[in-house]
Design a protein around this motif. Structure first.
Motif, PDB file in Angstrom:
ATOM      1  N   HIS A 223       0.843  -1.213   0.000  1.00 47.34           N
ATOM      2  CA  HIS A 223       0.000   0.000   0.000  1.00 47.34           C
ATOM      3  C   HIS A 223       0.873   1.256   0.000  1.00 47.34           C
ATOM      4  N   LYS A 224       1.884   1.239   0.861  1.00 46.13           N
ATOM      5  CA  LYS A 224       2.752   2.403   1.045  1.00 46.13           C
ATOM      6  C   LYS A 224       3.684   2.584  -0.158  1.00 46.13           C
TER       7      LYS A 224
ATOM      8  N   PHE B 226       1.330   2.619  -3.778  1.00 47.27           N
ATOM      9  CA  PHE B 226       0.260   3.625  -3.893  1.00 47.27           C
ATOM     10  C   PHE B 226       0.410   4.791  -2.906  1.00 47.27           C
ATOM     11  N   ASN B 227       1.448   4.728  -2.063  1.00 43.22           N
ATOM     12  CA  ASN B 227       1.720   5.781  -1.074  1.00 43.22           C
ATOM     13  C   ASN B 227       0.551   6.054  -0.123  1.00 43.22           C
ATOM     14  N   LEU B 228      -0.115   4.986   0.333  1.00 45.08           N
ATOM     15  CA  LEU B 228      -1.221   5.143   1.297  1.00 45.08           C
ATOM     16  C   LEU B 228      -0.644   5.385   2.698  1.00 45.08           C
ATOM     17  N   THR B 229      -1.395   6.121   3.515  1.00 43.68           N
ATOM     18  CA  THR B 229      -0.981   6.327   4.916  1.00 43.68           C
ATOM     19  C   THR B 229      -1.425   5.123   5.759  1.00 43.68           C
TER      20      THR B 229
ATOM     21  N   GLN C 150      -5.181   5.083   5.980  1.00 48.53           N
ATOM     22  CA  GLN C 150      -5.889   4.562   4.797  1.00 48.53           C
ATOM     23  C   GLN C 150      -5.826   3.033   4.753  1.00 48.53           C
ATOM     24  N   THR C 151      -4.660   2.485   5.120  1.00 47.71           N
ATOM     25  CA  THR C 151      -4.550   1.019   5.217  1.00 47.71           C
ATOM     26  C   THR C 151      -5.525   0.501   6.275  1.00 47.71           C
TER      27      THR C 151
ATOM     28  N   LEU D  61      -9.075   0.361   4.918  1.00 44.65           N
ATOM     29  CA  LEU D  61      -9.326  -0.802   4.043  1.00 44.65           C
ATOM     30  C   LEU D  61      -9.572  -2.056   4.885  1.00 44.65           C
TER      31      LEU D  61
ATOM     32  N   SER E 245      -5.347   2.595  -7.857  1.00 41.36           N
ATOM     33  CA  SER E 245      -5.482   2.254  -6.434  1.00 41.36           C
ATOM     34  C   SER E 245      -6.864   1.690  -6.089  1.00 41.36           C
TER      35      SER E 245
END
Length: 407
Positions: free
Chosen positions: A246-247, A250-253, A256-257, A260, A310
């Motif tokens: 994820h990080k 897609f550079n999710l924080t 955000q993870t 999901l 994403s």
């Protein structure tokens, strides 16, 4: 119309004993507090700066401890009773989580992760045996599902809260919350539920629904365990490689993870009990449902190959969630239905060990493939593993069919 649907939904939750509801409550408190787990690989990689290979080894120690804990918990539940094991396990794992935050060396973490999981995972087979003691026979799959709902609701709340705690206080906060929730949960259990020596629901006329007496000669059970282990390997990618992906992709924080994972927990909370009730009512073969679950999980792994958009993470999570709802509750009850009376602890220990093995393999295989060949190769490998689990499920169906024809 809507009123009928709501009434029907709540009917699924009727008929449980008080003890089952208390078990459900403490499981929820315990699981909501288990915030360290989804972020463990990130904590080790980003906070303590270990390599992928080192993270993989720490996860191996975690899983090995979990396997030994599961085996011990099952064996001791048959010997001294599930009640004492549950209290010992949660109380001491709570204290261990407080201490864990102060250990930062690679060797220290390998050793402490191993010890924590030996203590913590003695709880699981003991809890499964307690469901057999506190639930009526006809309610068992639903009681298992109720406890799984609590686990998933806890997992839904936990990661999102965990993400916020990390962003505001840092990873240390997670260890304090995790330890405290273990101790609070077991105090509630100890104060409200009395130890039960023998189940009043024991069926004296039909002492077991099983055809073989030694667990090691029960071929359908072992083939089924292989299928379960693979579904476990696919599922645990959610807590090992996928948060890192994820990080990096897609550079999710962290938050955000967490969201999901929260979607996964909430969907299970709303849909799993009605699905279980429908399967029970229509008497659909449990192994067939588990095989469908393996199929959905396999599709979710192949979906991860789409790495330019994403939104695919949401679709992948939907397939994984439905796979989980089909595979896990019915795996539990199939395993329980194979156990002769008095040997439930042993069967459930071996069953929970298969998921501990999945945890070890999932982390180590995933991290090694990623560090050598990249994320895409990992998703292809996991997808092909999934196809194997579908074939194993079909084999179990044939074995059980043959068993029935021999009766």
């Amino acid at each position: 119309m809507l009123q009928n649907a709501i009434n029907r939904y709540f009917d699924n939750f009727k008929g449980f004993s008080r003890e089952i509801w208390i078990l459900t409550l403490i499981t929820f408190i315990n699981r909501a507090g288990t915030m360290v787990l989804p972020f463990l690989s990130k904590y080790l990689k980003e906070d303590l700066h270990f390599s992928y290979s080192q993270v993989g080894w720490i996860m191996v120690c975690f899983g090995t401890g979990s396997m030994i804990g599961s085996w011990l918990g099952g064996k001791l539940s048959d010997k001294i009773g599930f009640y004492k094991i549950m209290i010992f396990s949660l109380f001491f794992s709570g204290i261990a989580f407080f201490i864990l935050q102060f250990i930062t060396s690679f060797t220290g973490l390998c050793l402490s992760m191993f010890l924590i999981m030996v203590i913590a995972d003695m709880f699981r087979p003991a809890m499964f045996v307690s469901l057999g003691a506190y639930a009526k026979k006809e309610n068992r799959t639903r009681a298992l599902t109720l406890v799984r709902l609590a686990i998933n609701l806890g997992f839904a709340a936990g990661p999102a809260m965990g993400g916020l705690i990390i962003m505001n206080i840092g990873y240390k906060g997670l260890f304090w919350v995790d330890g405290a929730t273990c101790i609070i949960a077991i105090l509630i259990f100890w104060l409200t539920v009395k130890e039960k020596k023998k189940s009043k629901y024991t069926d004296k006329e039909h002492p077991g629904e099983v055809l073989t007496h030694s667990v090691f000669k029960d071929k359908p059970f072992w083939v089924f365990l292989a299928c379960c282990t693979i579904t476990g390997i696919l599922f645990f990618q959610l807590f090992t490689t996928i948060p890192l992906y994820h990080k990096e992709q897609f550079n999710l924080t962290e938050f955000q993870t967490g969201l999901l994972l929260m979607m996964n927990g909430l969907l299970i909370f709303v849909l799993e009990m009605p699905i279980v009730s429908i399967v029970e009512r229509k008497n659909i073969d449990k192994v067939k449902v588990v095989t469908f679950g393996a199929l959905a999980m396999t599709i979710s792994m192949f979906l991860m190959l789409i790495n330019m958009w994403s939104g695919i993470l949401v679709i992948m999570m939907l397939f994984m969630t439905f796979g989980e709802m089909f595979a896990f509750p019915f795996s539990n009850s199939f395993a329980m239905s194979r156990a002769p009376k008095g040997h439930e602890g042993r069967y459930m220990a071996i069953f929970t060990m298969s998921y501990s093995l999945a945890h070890i393999s999932s982390a180590k295989i995933g991290m090694e493939i990623i560090s050598k060949f990249g994320y895409q190769t990992n998703w292809v490998f996991m997808g092909f593993l999934g196809i194997m689990s579908i074939l194993l499920g079909i084999w179990v169906l044939k074995l059980v069919e043959k068993e029935k024809n021999h009766l």
